[in-house]
Design an enzyme around this catalytic site. Sequence first.
Site, PDB file in Angstrom:
ATOM      1  N   LYS A  10      37.844  40.778  98.044  1.00  0.00           N
ATOM      2  CA  LYS A  10      37.129  41.095  99.289  1.00  0.00           C
ATOM      3  C   LYS A  10      38.099  41.091 100.463  1.00  0.00           C
ATOM      4  O   LYS A  10      39.232  40.617 100.339  1.00  0.00           O
ATOM      5  CB  LYS A  10      36.013  40.070  99.505  1.00  0.00           C
ATOM      6  CG  LYS A  10      36.496  38.641  99.683  1.00  0.00           C
ATOM      7  CD  LYS A  10      35.370  37.666  99.410  1.00  0.00           C
ATOM      8  CE  LYS A  10      35.864  36.245  99.415  1.00  0.00           C
ATOM      9  NZ  LYS A  10      35.634  35.525 100.638  1.00  0.00           N
ATOM     10  N   ARG A  42      25.600  27.035 103.247  1.00  0.00           N
ATOM     11  CA  ARG A  42      25.923  28.343 103.811  1.00  0.00           C
ATOM     12  C   ARG A  42      25.053  29.397 103.139  1.00  0.00           C
ATOM     13  O   ARG A  42      24.385  30.174 103.791  1.00  0.00           O
ATOM     14  CB  ARG A  42      27.425  28.623 103.613  1.00  0.00           C
ATOM     15  CG  ARG A  42      27.910  29.911 104.205  1.00  0.00           C
ATOM     16  CD  ARG A  42      29.395  30.107 103.969  1.00  0.00           C
ATOM     17  NE  ARG A  42      29.730  30.356 102.551  1.00  0.00           N
ATOM     18  CZ  ARG A  42      30.928  30.753 102.132  1.00  0.00           C
ATOM     19  NH1 ARG A  42      31.920  30.918 102.996  1.00  0.00           N
ATOM     20  NH2 ARG A  42      31.159  30.968 100.846  1.00  0.00           N
ATOM     21  N   TYR A  54      55.641  36.940 128.513  1.00  0.00           N
ATOM     22  CA  TYR A  54      54.477  36.840 129.409  1.00  0.00           C
ATOM     23  C   TYR A  54      54.261  35.402 129.846  1.00  0.00           C
ATOM     24  O   TYR A  54      54.382  34.473 129.057  1.00  0.00           O
ATOM     25  CB  TYR A  54      53.213  37.324 128.688  1.00  0.00           C
ATOM     26  CG  TYR A  54      53.110  38.825 128.582  1.00  0.00           C
ATOM     27  CD1 TYR A  54      53.076  39.626 129.728  1.00  0.00           C
ATOM     28  CD2 TYR A  54      53.041  39.446 127.342  1.00  0.00           C
ATOM     29  CE1 TYR A  54      52.964  41.007 129.628  1.00  0.00           C
ATOM     30  CE2 TYR A  54      52.927  40.820 127.236  1.00  0.00           C
ATOM     31  CZ  TYR A  54      52.896  41.604 128.378  1.00  0.00           C
ATOM     32  OH  TYR A  54      52.788  42.956 128.273  1.00  0.00           O
ATOM     33  N   MET A  96      51.708  42.136 122.344  1.00  0.00           N
ATOM     34  CA  MET A  96      50.924  42.959 121.414  1.00  0.00           C
ATOM     35  C   MET A  96      51.806  43.541 120.300  1.00  0.00           C
ATOM     36  O   MET A  96      51.406  43.590 119.138  1.00  0.00           O
ATOM     37  CB  MET A  96      50.231  44.102 122.170  1.00  0.00           C
ATOM     38  CG  MET A  96      49.304  44.914 121.295  1.00  0.00           C
ATOM     39  SD  MET A  96      48.525  46.279 122.180  1.00  0.00           S
ATOM     40  CE  MET A  96      47.418  45.423 123.273  1.00  0.00           C
TER      41      MET A  96
END
Length: 365
Positions: free
Chosen positions: A35, A131, A262, A310
């Site tokens: 998955k 769950r 940054y 990024m």
Amino acid sequence: MSRPTKALINLDALRNNFRLAQALAPSSQTMPMVKANAYGHGMVPVATALADLAPAFGVACIEEALELRKAGITQPILLLEGTFSAEEVAIAALKNIWMMVENHAQKEAIINTELPMSVYVWLGLDSGMHRLGFQPSDIADVYGQLLNSRNVHKPIVLASHFACAEDLKNSYTQQQLDSFNQALASLSEYGDAQPLQSLANSASILARPDTHRDWNRPGYMLYGSSPFDHPHSNADKLQAVMTLTSAVISLRHIAAGEVVGYSGRWRADKPSTIATIAIGYGDGYPRGAPNGTPVLVNGVECPLVGNVSMDMITVDVSALTRVAIGDPVELWGPNLAVSRVAKLCNTIGYELMTRIPARVPRIYQ
Ligand SMILES: Cc1ncc(COP(=O)(O)O)c(C=O)c1O
């Protein structure tokens, strides 16, 4: 020249890890979990590479199962969350897709839908994770309803999932196992019509033989990472499948007191050499990586410095005697465990691998 950012996928390592899961549980069938794009490794290539070894595959939803069918995978495929509508049940029946049934709506859809053939059902038990799954007290009744339905292929599989299996000292796994065994005992009224069983994920395949049942469901271990945060004789045999790799694309010397990246998050306390690497959070490298996160430049561990951008990160390579543009970089892989990077970022290797987006080419080797 293309951008050097790539995820190299070692399919031999994948197959070796699968064989290890099998060897540790020779009486069980081993169903690889593919998955979420095979935990980021590419679902179709991973399933194809395991197709001659695996008796079935596990996915989260029917869209993933149908993608595998389109790619020519013929083994049964289990939907771990089951189906979301009666239409899906009918498609699953036609396509040899197995389904978890973990709530009453799913059960009703299976029993009440007109089907061309019977479906394979895994009955989900909530043994304590809270769950998915039926409560232990409901299991005998639901099992009986499924057993009596012509739409349901027999035998049914009774399945549950561990919440804390990677923490070997945690007694909750034993508690869940006891709950599973009690639920199983409550089915004795059905005589010979007993279910098959499935419990174990990677951690319990590696460390809890008492949880190995008819079907085991490894995910993380197949991709070569240990679920444990300590050495373990079985887990230490796993081979990393993914190498997240890039290269140095720029270099500069900065003076003591200069800042990098940054928000100027890192300040040099001495003259330093900074390498810029072509990988960022847009490639799935975690933005939360703190100063000091290890990055292998030319095979040598160097500290990440400054915020992750990024498309780029910055690394202090002052300790290297030689460094040049184009030099290879490993972000995680066989020489730097993804779980080590993940821990520094307050997450788990599962998340880091699964979040690598499509723009990072997977190169199969
Ligand atoms: C129901 C179920 N079984 C098995 C697995 C595989 O677990 P692991 O990747 O820890 O082996 C998962 C993973 O999320 C799961 O949800």
